[in-house]
Design a protein around this motif. Structure first.
Motif, PDB file in Angstrom:
ATOM      1  N   TYR A   8       0.844  -1.206   0.000  1.00  0.00           N
ATOM      2  CA  TYR A   8       0.000   0.000   0.000  1.00  0.00           C
ATOM      3  C   TYR A   8       0.876   1.253   0.000  1.00  0.00           C
ATOM      4  N   LEU A  13      -2.529   4.426  -2.274  1.00  0.00           N
ATOM      5  CA  LEU A  13      -3.522   4.976  -1.350  1.00  0.00           C
ATOM      6  C   LEU A  13      -4.141   6.247  -1.928  1.00  0.00           C
ATOM      7  N   ASN A  16      -6.491   5.383  -4.686  1.00  0.00           N
ATOM      8  CA  ASN A  16      -7.691   4.750  -4.129  1.00  0.00           C
ATOM      9  C   ASN A  16      -8.621   5.817  -3.569  1.00  0.00           C
ATOM     10  N   ARG A  17      -8.037   6.776  -2.861  1.00  0.00           N
ATOM     11  CA  ARG A  17      -8.839   7.857  -2.261  1.00  0.00           C
ATOM     12  C   ARG A  17      -9.418   8.766  -3.332  1.00  0.00           C
ATOM     13  N   ALA A  65      -8.585  -1.371  -2.638  1.00  0.00           N
ATOM     14  CA  ALA A  65      -7.631  -0.296  -2.948  1.00  0.00           C
ATOM     15  C   ALA A  65      -6.739  -0.669  -4.128  1.00  0.00           C
ATOM     16  N   ILE A  66      -6.325  -1.933  -4.176  1.00  0.00           N
ATOM     17  CA  ILE A  66      -5.423  -2.364  -5.259  1.00  0.00           C
ATOM     18  C   ILE A  66      -6.154  -2.275  -6.604  1.00  0.00           C
TER      19      ILE A  66
ATOM     20  N   ASP B 352     -14.206   3.332   4.840  1.00  0.00           N
ATOM     21  CA  ASP B 352     -14.283   2.987   3.422  1.00  0.00           C
ATOM     22  C   ASP B 352     -13.144   2.053   3.016  1.00  0.00           C
ATOM     23  N   HIS B 354     -11.889  -1.313   1.956  1.00  0.00           N
ATOM     24  CA  HIS B 354     -12.504  -2.500   1.373  1.00  0.00           C
ATOM     25  C   HIS B 354     -12.090  -3.745   2.169  1.00  0.00           C
ATOM     26  N   ASP B 357      -8.839  -5.502   1.364  1.00  0.00           N
ATOM     27  CA  ASP B 357      -7.620  -4.878   1.895  1.00  0.00           C
ATOM     28  C   ASP B 357      -7.460  -5.226   3.364  1.00  0.00           C
ATOM     29  N   LEU B 415      -2.995   2.661   8.540  1.00  0.00           N
ATOM     30  CA  LEU B 415      -2.386   2.561   7.205  1.00  0.00           C
ATOM     31  C   LEU B 415      -3.201   3.319   6.165  1.00  0.00           C
ATOM     32  N   PHE B 416      -4.509   3.294   6.302  1.00  0.00           N
ATOM     33  CA  PHE B 416      -5.378   3.880   5.287  1.00  0.00           C
ATOM     34  C   PHE B 416      -5.822   5.298   5.621  1.00  0.00           C
TER      35      PHE B 416
END
Lengths: 151, 417
Positions: A8, A13, A16-17, A65-66, B352, B354, B357, B415-416
């Motif tokens: 990540y 990231l 993804n955002r 995200a991926i 949010d 997923h 993840d 992390l996110f």
């Protein structure tokens, strides 16, 4: 945590955002659906093309995200590219995710930001998330309207 | 905030928590961390006694069943039929002929849908399933309906993930020939009021097929008290081997049903003009069965018989309550499936991020959860979500497992962020 930062990365990231080229295109030449039944990801790719070149491209859908970041990065890269360039990119990305890791080093310029996806190769269960959009794009340019499934 | 000790009845904990030592697979490191296994609703780990029983069968007793006159075949047959008897007693079926060994719940349901469904369904008939069914209790009925012209109807669920029983009563008519329903939902944890569902269906003359894959490891089953017509379950969800499962069916119904597959074992005589079929349950067990699996299933029943299911229910409810409380303290947490009566399944979304993840991040911490649609896409559609994470708690899980799980989720959020 450090290993996970390899997967990540900030670029992933960020995309993804804030996915780029997200949404429907008006009057697309191709609409390709992609599903990854394993995780429930669904994405739709919209493509406008002329003279064997991607004029415009966008995508819509839900995913991890991926998968979202890979789709976003792909649309950025694909916009304005020729079919020939897309074919080559598809091969490089595939190699980077599943094959010879040195592909990345020898194609740094071509892959550019896409190298952010290279961490995925350490997570075999996630490779399909990263390749879904690419398979959809490949189908768009070879003229197949088939629904894409990773299974 | 309630402490772990307050939430748990420690006297139950002591008994049940020692069971963890019986499961060798739990005592290993994954990605450098002690394994936290929270995916038992997908497949549970096996106790040593089950593994040993299967090894003994393979090392000393293996041969084909019901065929040979020699010693090993006799031993295998005794072990295989002995397991059938253990299963019969375990679910309190009246006759051993009512226990058919299959590959698992999926094959059990396919057997009924194919054999019974195609025999009794006509274009005027309806099959009633529910919105919370696993795909394996939807697709076989769709296939049977396609072949016979019967219609498939589905009972809706409410926002808590409970069946809408008013709608159930409304959808249940004299057209309804079969009601196919899960006892416990794998995606939501909901425990359905199965006795009510069955008695209501019987009033209109419908037969009831119960998918018991998720209930057997948590709830003591008595098929006679329940009065279900069919009950299907799998070995691997109840701490036993995979590739072996059970179809219970009332004897009179099974007797009237045509064979599901043809082959050896299921016949009495074969000529090119006419084949006569074997008695129950062999009629439905064509070909050499999963002998080692059946022996392992017998050992699994022995293991479960040594456990006080009332204490187990309380223990698992304590784990679920603790996990629910800790999970809801996290910002952005949302639980999918908040039924009044729930098995120890926590299906969730976190902000949010997923589920896929989350699954990868937790795995790096040695924590195994399920992510995805849990083979229940209509449930996901109902809640308007693509996927959830699911932590399922079994008799070998403990408070430390849940604390590690919550910590892993906090790391994911970090992390996110």
């Amino acid at each position: 945590m450090n290993d996970l930062r390899e997967l990540y990365r900030e670029v992933i990231l960020d995309h993804n955002r804030h996915p780029r080229n997200f949404g429907e295109l008006q009057n697309p030449d191709k609409i390709i659906e992609g599903v990854n039944p394993l995780c429930g990801d669904r994405m739709t790719l919209y493509v406008k093309m002329e003279n064997k070149k991607i004029q415009d491209i966008s995508f819509k859908g839900t995913g991890c995200a991926i998968s979202v970041a890979s789709s976003s990065l792909m649309t950025e890269k694909a916009k304005g590219s020729s079919f020939e360039e897309i074919d080559a990119l598809f091969e490089y990305v595939h190699e980077m995710l599943t094959g010879d890791p040195t592909t990345v080093a020898s194609n740094l310029d071509t892959l550019d930001k896409l190298t952010a996806l290279s961490g995925v190769r350490e997570y075999p269960t996630r490779v399909k998330c990263a390749t879904l959009a690419w398979h959809a794009l490949k189908n768009a340019i070879v003229g197949s309207d088939d629904k894409i499934s990773t299974e | 905030m309630t402490s772990a000790a307050e939430l748990l009845n420690l006297s139950n904990l002591k008994d049940i928590s020692s069971l963890r030592n019986d499961f060798p697979a739990l005592h290993q490191n994954v990605n450098g961390k002690p394994l936290v296994y929270l995916d038992s609703a997908a497949s549970a780990q096996r106790p040593q006694s089950v593994i040993d029983a299967m090894v003994t069968q393979d090392e000393q007793n293996h041969s084909n069943v019901h065929r040979g006159v020699h010693q090993l075949s006799q031993r295998s047959t005794e072990a295989y039929e002995g397991s059938r008897e253990k299963v019969r007693a375990f679910i309190n079926a009246q006759y051993h002929e009512e226990i058919v060994f299959t590959r698992g719940t999926t094959e059990s349901i396919n057997l009924v849908a194919s054999s019974l469904g195609e025999k009794i369904l006509t274009p005027d008939d309806e099959v009633l399933v529910t919105w919370m069914e696993h795909h394996s209790n939807i697709v076989p009925w769709q296939l049977a309906c396609e072949k016979t012209g019967a219609k498939l109807r589905a009972v809706p669920i409410n926002s808590n993930g409970e069946l809408d029983l008013n709608e159930y009563t409304r959808l249940l008519t004299d057209k309804t020939k079969i009601v196919a329903v899960g006892h416990v939902s794998n995606a939501l944890g909901t425990i359905n009021p199965i006795e009510h569902i069955i008695s209501t269906a019987h009033k209109v003359g419908a037969l009831v097929v119960v998918d018991g894959a998720q209930s057997v490891p948590h709830i003591k089953i008595d098929v006679q008290a329940m009065d279900c017509d069919f009950y299907a379950f799998s070995g691997h969800k109840m701490y036993g081997p995979s590739g072996i499962g059970v179809l219970y069916g009332k004897k009179a119904l099974l007797n009237d049903m045509p064979p599901y597959q043809g082959g050896g074992e299921m016949i009495l005589t074969v000529s090119f003009e006419k084949t006569t079929y074997n008695e129950l349950p062999c009629k439905f067990e064509a070909g050499t069965p999963n002998i080692t699996g059946a022996v392992g299933l017998g050992a699994t029943v022995d293991y479960l018989n040594s456990i006080d299911f009332d204490a187990l229910s309380r223990y698992e409810a304590d784990l679920l309550n603790y996990a629910t409380e800790k999970f809801l303290e996290l910002p952005g947490s949302r639980i999918i499936g908040t039924a009044n009566k729930k098995a120890s399944v926590l299906s969730f979304m976190l902000g949010d991020i997923h589920a896929h993840d989350l699954g990868t991040i937790l795995d790096q911490d040695g924590i195994a959860i399920r992510t995805g649609h849990h083979c229940a896409m209509p449930v996901m559609d109902h809640f308007g979500i693509p996927a959830t994470g699911r932590a399922s708690f079994a008799l070998y899980n403990n408070i430390e497992d849940i604390d590690r799980f919550i910590l892993g989720l906090k790391e994911s959020m970090e992390l996110f962020k």
